[in-house]
Design a protein around this motif. Structure first.
Motif, PDB file in Angstrom:
ATOM      1  N   PHE A  33       2.490   8.011   1.667  1.00  0.00           N
ATOM      2  CA  PHE A  33       3.022   6.948   0.820  1.00  0.00           C
ATOM      3  C   PHE A  33       2.233   6.900  -0.486  1.00  0.00           C
ATOM      4  N   TRP A  34       2.896   6.472  -1.547  1.00  0.00           N
ATOM      5  CA  TRP A  34       2.222   6.141  -2.811  1.00  0.00           C
ATOM      6  C   TRP A  34       2.521   4.682  -3.146  1.00  0.00           C
ATOM      7  N   TYR A  35       1.465   3.970  -3.512  1.00  0.00           N
ATOM      8  CA  TYR A  35       1.557   2.576  -3.935  1.00  0.00           C
ATOM      9  C   TYR A  35       0.850   2.429  -5.282  1.00  0.00           C
ATOM     10  N   ARG A  36       1.231   1.379  -6.014  1.00  0.00           N
ATOM     11  CA  ARG A  36       0.561   1.036  -7.260  1.00  0.00           C
ATOM     12  C   ARG A  36       0.042  -0.388  -7.130  1.00  0.00           C
ATOM     13  N   LEU A  43       0.268  -5.077  -4.613  1.00  0.00           N
ATOM     14  CA  LEU A  43       0.457  -3.715  -4.120  1.00  0.00           C
ATOM     15  C   LEU A  43       1.958  -3.421  -4.023  1.00  0.00           C
ATOM     16  N   GLU A  44       2.433  -2.496  -4.858  1.00  0.00           N
ATOM     17  CA  GLU A  44       3.853  -2.187  -4.917  1.00  0.00           C
ATOM     18  C   GLU A  44       4.120  -0.795  -4.355  1.00  0.00           C
ATOM     19  N   GLY A  59      10.894   2.655  -5.112  1.00  0.00           N
ATOM     20  CA  GLY A  59       9.941   1.928  -5.946  1.00  0.00           C
ATOM     21  C   GLY A  59       9.504   2.672  -7.189  1.00  0.00           C
ATOM     22  N   MET A  60       9.961   3.892  -7.325  1.00  0.00           N
ATOM     23  CA  MET A  60       9.527   4.721  -8.455  1.00  0.00           C
ATOM     24  C   MET A  60      10.314   4.356  -9.710  1.00  0.00           C
TER      25      MET A  60
ATOM     26  N   ASN B  99       7.087   5.742  11.669  1.00  0.00           N
ATOM     27  CA  ASN B  99       6.286   5.395  10.504  1.00  0.00           C
ATOM     28  C   ASN B  99       6.882   4.203   9.777  1.00  0.00           C
ATOM     29  N   TYR B 100       6.008   3.418   9.192  1.00  0.00           N
ATOM     30  CA  TYR B 100       6.442   2.192   8.558  1.00  0.00           C
ATOM     31  C   TYR B 100       6.173   2.231   7.059  1.00  0.00           C
ATOM     32  N   LYS B 101       7.192   1.979   6.274  1.00  0.00           N
ATOM     33  CA  LYS B 101       7.015   1.721   4.859  1.00  0.00           C
ATOM     34  C   LYS B 101       6.650   0.239   4.774  1.00  0.00           C
ATOM     35  N   LEU B 102       5.460  -0.052   4.312  1.00  0.00           N
ATOM     36  CA  LEU B 102       4.963  -1.418   4.324  1.00  0.00           C
ATOM     37  C   LEU B 102       5.222  -2.129   3.009  1.00  0.00           C
TER      38      LEU B 102
END
Lengths: 111, 114
Positions: A33-36, A43-44, A59-60, B99-102
């Motif tokens: 996963f990638w978050y910003r 945290l997005e 979300g991109m 798997n979970y997208k949180l």
């Protein structure tokens, strides 16, 4: 186990330049996963790979942002023509059996 | 709108007391709920999680309570210590395979005073 490894830890780019952020997930983890993270938005979620395949990039930002996972040992997040509003901490995470582990992030500053 | 919401941006508790952190969610599809701890300049670290088939889970001083009908879950920290001082993030996800997208709340800063 070194955990999720992100490089560089800090990056400063000039407005309009390209930035590439790297992530090495935990070996054996099937999801990345990638978050910003920003102070205002928290945290997005940005994007998500499972077994290297892109699953959800909802979300991109559609322009300038792209992510790839060419092999199971690394993923990249590329931002073209960086803007000051792209300044944030970008966090990569990997997951196995529902447990998500984060890297320490890359702090991107666009000047 | 915010799918996961922590209504209290901050909370102060005296040492030895119980810290109660709250989180509300909107998405009926969420079936996984977690609490993460974040120190300044550090990445979020998983503290405790539950799946929707249980209402409560304990782990040492930590207990998470899940109220599915109210779309609410909480973290209770008993015998709070100054080292518990940190930002706490709640997160929820819908299972996609294993798997979970949180989706995260914006966090609550817990300060435990001596």
């Amino acid at each position: 186990n070194a955990g999720v490894i992100q490089t560089p830890r800090h990056k400063v780019t000039g407005k309009g330049q390209e930035a590439t952020l790297w992530c090495e997930p935990i070996s054996g983890h099937s999801a990345v996963f990638w978050y910003r993270q920003t102070i205002v938005q928290g945290l997005e979620f940005l994007t998500y790979f499972r077994n290297q395949a892109p699953i959800d990039d909802s979300g991109m930002p559609k322009e300038r942002f792209s992510a790839q996972m060419p092999n199971q040992s690394h993923s990249t997040l590329k931002i073209q023509s960086t803007q000051p509003q792209d300044s944030a901490v970008y966090l990569c995470a990997s997951s196995l059996a529902g447990r998500v582990f984060f890297g320490k992030g890359t702090r991107l500053t666009v000047v | 709108g915010q799918q996961v919401k922590q209504s209290s941006p901050s909370l102060t508790v005296q040492e030895g007391g119980i810290s109660i952190l709250n989180c509300d969610y909107e998405n009926d599809m969420f079936d996984y709920f977690a609490w993460y701890k974040k120190y300044p300049d550090n990445s979020p670290t998983l503290l405790i999680s539950v799946r929707s088939n249980v209402d409560k889970r304990e782990d040492g001083r930590l207990t998470v309570f899940l109220n599915k009908s109210g779309k609410h879950f909480s973290l209770h920290i008993t015998a709070s210590q100054p080292e518990d001082t940190a930002v706490y993030l709640c997160a929820a996800g819908a299972s996609g395979g294993s798997n979970y997208k949180l989706t995260f709340g914006k966090g609550t800063l817990l300060t435990v005073t001596p």
